[in-house]
Design a protein around this motif. Structure first.
Motif, PDB file in Angstrom:
ATOM      1  N   GLN A  92      17.555   5.637   3.705  1.00  0.00           N
ATOM      2  CA  GLN A  92      16.500   6.162   4.560  1.00  0.00           C
ATOM      3  C   GLN A  92      17.046   7.269   5.460  1.00  0.00           C
ATOM      4  OE1 GLN A  92      13.006   4.977   4.801  1.00  0.00           O
ATOM      5  NE2 GLN A  92      12.980   6.979   5.779  1.00  0.00           N
ATOM      6  N   LYS A  93      18.242   7.033   6.011  1.00  0.00           N
ATOM      7  CA  LYS A  93      18.820   8.024   6.937  1.00  0.00           C
ATOM      8  C   LYS A  93      19.144   9.317   6.205  1.00  0.00           C
ATOM      9  CE  LYS A  93      20.392   5.180  10.711  1.00  0.00           C
ATOM     10  NZ  LYS A  93      21.326   4.086  10.950  1.00  0.00           N
ATOM     11  N   GLY A 127       1.522  14.512   8.637  1.00  0.00           N
ATOM     12  CA  GLY A 127       1.092  13.182   8.195  1.00  0.00           C
ATOM     13  C   GLY A 127       2.002  12.534   7.179  1.00  0.00           C
ATOM     14  N   LEU A 128       2.903  13.307   6.562  1.00  0.00           N
ATOM     15  CA  LEU A 128       3.781  12.731   5.539  1.00  0.00           C
ATOM     16  C   LEU A 128       4.933  11.977   6.197  1.00  0.00           C
ATOM     17  CD1 LEU A 128       4.927  12.280   2.723  1.00  0.00           C
ATOM     18  CD2 LEU A 128       5.908  14.560   2.813  1.00  0.00           C
ATOM     19  N   VAL A 129       4.955  10.671   6.010  1.00  0.00           N
ATOM     20  CA  VAL A 129       6.059   9.859   6.509  1.00  0.00           C
ATOM     21  C   VAL A 129       6.817   9.345   5.288  1.00  0.00           C
ATOM     22  CG1 VAL A 129       6.717   7.872   7.894  1.00  0.00           C
ATOM     23  CG2 VAL A 129       4.658   9.180   8.470  1.00  0.00           C
ATOM     24  N   VAL A 130       8.097   9.749   5.173  1.00  0.00           N
ATOM     25  CA  VAL A 130       8.861   9.363   3.993  1.00  0.00           C
ATOM     26  C   VAL A 130       9.445   7.975   4.187  1.00  0.00           C
ATOM     27  CG1 VAL A 130      10.799   9.943   2.509  1.00  0.00           C
ATOM     28  CG2 VAL A 130       9.384  11.757   3.492  1.00  0.00           C
ATOM     29  N   LYS A 131       9.191   7.097   3.237  1.00  0.00           N
ATOM     30  CA  LYS A 131       9.742   5.740   3.314  1.00  0.00           C
ATOM     31  C   LYS A 131      10.539   5.492   2.029  1.00  0.00           C
ATOM     32  CE  LYS A 131       9.745   1.272   4.660  1.00  0.00           C
ATOM     33  NZ  LYS A 131      11.151   1.109   4.921  1.00  0.00           N
ATOM     34  N   ALA A 177      23.019  -7.359   2.982  1.00  0.00           N
ATOM     35  CA  ALA A 177      23.849  -6.308   2.398  1.00  0.00           C
ATOM     36  C   ALA A 177      22.981  -5.169   1.875  1.00  0.00           C
ATOM     37  CB  ALA A 177      24.691  -6.881   1.261  1.00  0.00           C
ATOM     38  N   ASP A 178      21.837  -5.562   1.290  1.00  0.00           N
ATOM     39  CA  ASP A 178      20.943  -4.553   0.741  1.00  0.00           C
ATOM     40  C   ASP A 178      20.254  -3.766   1.842  1.00  0.00           C
ATOM     41  OD1 ASP A 178      21.696  -5.428  -1.678  1.00  0.00           O
ATOM     42  OD2 ASP A 178      19.899  -6.641  -2.068  1.00  0.00           O
ATOM     43  N   GLU A 179      20.017  -4.423   2.960  1.00  0.00           N
ATOM     44  CA  GLU A 179      19.374  -3.735   4.065  1.00  0.00           C
ATOM     45  C   GLU A 179      20.225  -2.564   4.552  1.00  0.00           C
ATOM     46  OE1 GLU A 179      17.945  -6.046   7.553  1.00  0.00           O
ATOM     47  OE2 GLU A 179      16.740  -7.042   5.997  1.00  0.00           O
ATOM     48  N   LYS A 180      21.518  -2.796   4.498  1.00  0.00           N
ATOM     49  CA  LYS A 180      22.457  -1.743   4.884  1.00  0.00           C
ATOM     50  C   LYS A 180      22.280  -0.535   3.965  1.00  0.00           C
ATOM     51  CE  LYS A 180      27.376  -1.390   5.937  1.00  0.00           C
ATOM     52  NZ  LYS A 180      28.671  -1.969   5.556  1.00  0.00           N
ATOM     53  N   LYS A 181      22.135  -0.806   2.643  1.00  0.00           N
ATOM     54  CA  LYS A 181      21.940   0.280   1.671  1.00  0.00           C
ATOM     55  C   LYS A 181      20.625   1.008   1.936  1.00  0.00           C
ATOM     56  CE  LYS A 181      24.273  -2.325  -1.964  1.00  0.00           C
ATOM     57  NZ  LYS A 181      24.160  -2.895  -3.290  1.00  0.00           N
ATOM     58  N   ALA A 182      19.576   0.200   2.149  1.00  0.00           N
ATOM     59  CA  ALA A 182      18.265   0.798   2.381  1.00  0.00           C
ATOM     60  C   ALA A 182      18.303   1.694   3.609  1.00  0.00           C
ATOM     61  CB  ALA A 182      17.222  -0.303   2.554  1.00  0.00           C
ATOM     62  N   ASP A 183      18.993   1.197   4.629  1.00  0.00           N
ATOM     63  CA  ASP A 183      19.113   1.942   5.869  1.00  0.00           C
ATOM     64  C   ASP A 183      19.833   3.266   5.626  1.00  0.00           C
ATOM     65  OD1 ASP A 183      18.623   1.908   8.669  1.00  0.00           O
ATOM     66  OD2 ASP A 183      20.831   1.767   8.930  1.00  0.00           O
ATOM     67  N   TYR A 184      20.912   3.191   4.858  1.00  0.00           N
ATOM     68  CA  TYR A 184      21.686   4.394   4.539  1.00  0.00           C
ATOM     69  C   TYR A 184      20.818   5.410   3.792  1.00  0.00           C
ATOM     70  CZ  TYR A 184      24.986   7.373   2.061  1.00  0.00           C
ATOM     71  OH  TYR A 184      25.632   8.450   1.550  1.00  0.00           O
TER      72      TYR A 184
END
Lengths: 283, 107, 148
Positions: free
Chosen positions: A86-87, A101-105, A77-84
């Motif tokens: 990130q997008k 070089g900046l990759v936002v995580k 369930a949390d992965e869904k939030k993280a994915d949202y």
């Protein structure tokens, strides 16, 4: 031969300086020296940091990252939030050309703390407590864009650099000093130095975030949502405790909110609601 | 204390030395007890004499001197010349008090 | 913040009582130096000739503690370097006190001149952190008599 001891005048072996005057002079001298040290550390960091490539930040972080991966290991369930999250961050970032070089995580953390912050290596950490106190995507986008601003301006590295140089100087001083006094005095100043962004940095990140929002939504309405919910929360104790960390890392929120509110040109523009799955209660 | 004459010069003024018997010495290692340390900790705040420590060191030096005198008497001396004291701290709590001199026989 | 307040309080207490103590001690030293004026000290080794009186060792020692203000003051001084005024008066007091006690010891033995006076100064702490800070001075010499 005559053996006797004539009286020797007083005060030859003892300096006439008053001990308090002596003390005051030393304190002033040390305070000035420390100030000069910290100022030059800040100047040095400000000059040096923009010249370092992002890869350097990521290299520093490489040792810490595996630990983070474990700590922030997520339920589905949390992965869904993280994915949202990130997008959303990616879409916002597209409004501006990020430095090379900046990759936002974006990292989602399932704790009730009401906070979000940017740190080394392009990482943005968002706590569940923050999501629970927002109702529109616009408000969340403002927070993420603000943290993006910190990343783009290299603020985390700047703060780390300053803190490192200052702490090194302090360690040097207290190493030379024989008593624990110096350590006690300086540990205090060190704490406040460590990893806090200056007001100027916060303002700059706010400005950057407003630009992104304007590009993404066409307006900046809803940008103050987070501040508003913080104000209401701060009035009750439980909310206050959850916010402690936020207060530590973000001083001066009232003035910032006013500045942001003043730039909103179209306050009645329609806002995008947050999807229900982001909230911990409305699951 | 004793009828042995102790000086820290090479002679006993007005007396003639008939025999030199070599070096005699006395020493003792002493440490203070916790109670004294607590008082001393308090005195460290306000300054002033640490009477407990002064007494301890005086007693210890007296003991070291007694031992040196005992050595001298055992070899038949009646005076000790050129006496020196030395103090060294062995650990942070203990101190060695050492005293030495030359045993002689006066006429 | 708590640390700083404790530090400040201790320093102020240390200064007030420390300087009171020091002033009182110096006053007493000056007084006793006057009363023991009759006993003279010399660092020479050669006694008056001819001599037919008594002779015996005279000793005196004292341990004097630093106060908190002096400790802080010296700590700060070690950052900037230079003369540690706070400790100068401390060792001066200790030396003069030890010499006075040696003179008193000589007087007790009926002697009024001390030759080959030696002074030994030892720090009791050895600079260890959080330890008792004090200085010991031992004074000794050969007591002789002016009036054999």
């Amino acid at each position: 031969m005559r053996y006797h001891n004539p009286k020797i005048p007083e005060g030859i072996n003892i300096s006439s300086t008053h001990p308090l005057a002596d003390f005051a002079w030393m304190l002033t001298g040390i305070a000035l020296g420390l100030l000069a040290l910290v100022v030059s550390a800040h100047l040095l960091a400000a000059w040096l940091v923009p010249q370092l490539p992002f890869q350097f930040e990521q290299k520093i972080l490489r040792t810490v990252e595996p630990v983070w991966e474990i700590q922030t290991k997520l339920a589905s369930a949390d992965e869904k939030k993280a994915d949202y999250l990130q997008k959303l961050a990616n879409r916002l970032a597209q409004q501006d050309t990020l430095p090379e070089g900046l990759v936002v995580k974006v990292r989602y953390i399932n704790t009730p703390k009401i906070n979000a912050f940017a740190t080394l290596g392009g990482n943005i950490l968002i706590h569940q407590g923050l999501l629970d106190n927002l109702h529109t995507e616009n408000g969340l986008a403002m927070v993420i864009a603000h943290e993006l601003g910190h990343l783009v301006h290299r603020d985390p590295l700047l703060a780390t650099g300053r803190a490192t140089v200052s702490l090194a100087a302090i360690a040097l001083i207290s190493g030379f000093s024989e008593t624990r006094v110096a350590e006690n005095l300086f540990s205090l100043s060190a704490q406040s130095l460590l990893l806090s962004f200056s007001r100027q940095q916060e303002r700059r990140a706010d400005q950057y975030a407003l630009n992104l929002l304007n590009g993404y939504y066409g307006h900046t309405a809803g940008a103050t949502e987070f501040f508003e919910s913080v104000e209401t929360l701060a009035d009750n104790t439980r909310g206050y405790n959850q916010l402690l960390e936020f207060f530590d890392t973000h001083p001066n929120r009232g003035a910032r909110m006013d500045t942001i509110a003043a730039t909103i040109s179209d306050p009645t523009a329609p806002l995008v609601p947050l999807p229900d799955f982001l909230s911990s209660t409305r699951r | 204390m004793t009828d042995i004459i102790i000086t820290n010069i090479e002679v006993v003024p007005g007396r003639t030395i008939t025999q030199h018997l070599g070096m005699v010495q006395g020493n003792t290692v002493r440490t203070k007890h916790a109670g004294r340390d607590i008082m001393a900790g308090f005195k460290n705040l306000v300054g002033g004499e640490l009477i407990g420590y002064t007494e301890l060191l005086t007693e210890s030096r007296e003991e070291a001197t007694q031992r040196m005198v005992a050595q001298a008497q055992a070899i038949g001396a009646n005076a000790i010349l050129n006496v020196r004291f030395s103090t060294s701290s062995i650990t942070s709590g203990a101190a060695e008090l050492f005293v030495y001199g030359t045993a002689v026989v006066l006429e | 913040m708590f640390e700083v307040i404790t530090l400040l309080t201790l320093t102020v207490i240390g200064y007030i009582f420390g300087s009171l103590n020091e002033r009182r001690h110096f006053r007493s030293i000056l007084e006793r130096e006057e009363t023991l004026r009759g006993v003279s000290t010399f660092t020479t080794r050669i006694p008056p000739q001819p001599y037919s009186g008594a002779s015996h060792l005279a000793t005196g020692n004292v341990v004097i503690s630093i106060d908190y203000f002096k400790k802080i003051s010296a700590g700060l001084r070690s950052l900037v370097g230079g003369r540690v005024n706070a400790y100068e008066s401390l060792v001066e007091r200790a030396r003069r006190e030890a010499v006075l006690r040696m003179k008193a010891d000589a007087q007790r033995q009926g002697l009024d001149m001390i030759f080959n006076v030696k002074l030994e100064t030892a720090s009791i702490t050895k600079g260890a952190k959080g330890q008792i800070g004090a200085v010991e001075v031992l004074a000794y010499g050969t007591g002789l008599s002016r009036t054999p």
